[in-house]
Design a protein around this motif. Sequence first.
Motif, mmCIF file in Angstrom:
data_model
loop_
_atom_site.group_PDB
_atom_site.id
_atom_site.type_symbol
_atom_site.label_atom_id
_atom_site.label_comp_id
_atom_site.label_asym_id
_atom_site.label_seq_id
_atom_site.Cartn_x
_atom_site.Cartn_y
_atom_site.Cartn_z
ATOM 1 N N LEU A 1 0.708 -1.019 -0.048
ATOM 2 C CA LEU A 1 -0.007 -0.122 0.167
ATOM 3 C C LEU A 1 0.719 1.295 0.049
ATOM 4 N N GLU A 2 2.001 1.208 0.699
ATOM 5 C CA GLU A 2 2.693 2.288 0.914
ATOM 6 C C GLU A 2 3.462 2.836 -0.589
ATOM 7 N N ALA A 3 3.829 1.838 -1.352
ATOM 8 C CA ALA A 3 4.215 1.934 -2.556
ATOM 9 C C ALA A 3 3.190 2.767 -3.402
ATOM 10 N N TYR A 4 1.925 2.328 -3.214
ATOM 11 C CA TYR A 4 1.119 3.208 -4.121
ATOM 12 C C TYR A 4 0.785 4.450 -3.588
ATOM 13 N N ILE A 5 0.890 4.735 -2.344
ATOM 14 C CA ILE A 5 0.709 6.047 -1.639
ATOM 15 C C ILE A 5 1.528 6.867 -2.074
ATOM 16 N N LYS A 6 2.888 6.394 -1.946
ATOM 17 C CA LYS A 6 4.267 7.336 -2.533
ATOM 18 C C LYS A 6 4.027 7.665 -3.778
ATOM 19 N N SER A 7 3.725 6.762 -4.797
ATOM 20 C CA SER A 7 3.815 7.273 -6.087
ATOM 21 C C SER A 7 2.610 8.054 -6.476
#
Length: 151
Positions: free
Chosen positions: A30-36
């Motif tokens: 989830l953190e990867a999507y939020i960051k992107s």
Amino acid sequence: MSCEIIRLIDHPEIRERAARWFHEKWDVPLEAYIKSMEECSGERKSVPQWYIAIEGNRIIGGLGVIENDFHDRKDLAPNVCAVYVEEDRRCGGVAGALLKGACADMKDRGIDRLYLITGHTSFYERYGWEFLCMVQGDGEPHRTRMYLHRS
């Protein structure tokens, strides 16, 4: 098709909801999507960008455009990634509308070539994508197909 295709950059209020939706579909953290998705809201960057198909208040499809979709050909960029349409909304033009919208937006941003990797062998050709070559996915045992779209 009764959905609306939106650019996430224009609707930051659904960023977290969209990130959770993509996370549930692809099992990427989830953190990867939020960051992107946070990166796309900065100073009108071209990449990354995220696009959502909304029907009523329901996310029924989406895709992203990122620099590299986890493959060894770093020169083939940017990449369409995470293309997904809910099963009960497939075969209704949602994926085509998402692809068309993303390609048009990228062209408006000065990007006239997009790439994507997929195991599908005929789906993307319907929308103007051409098979380009085989690539090795990061950590994948087999090579997969790389497609090109020229705007």
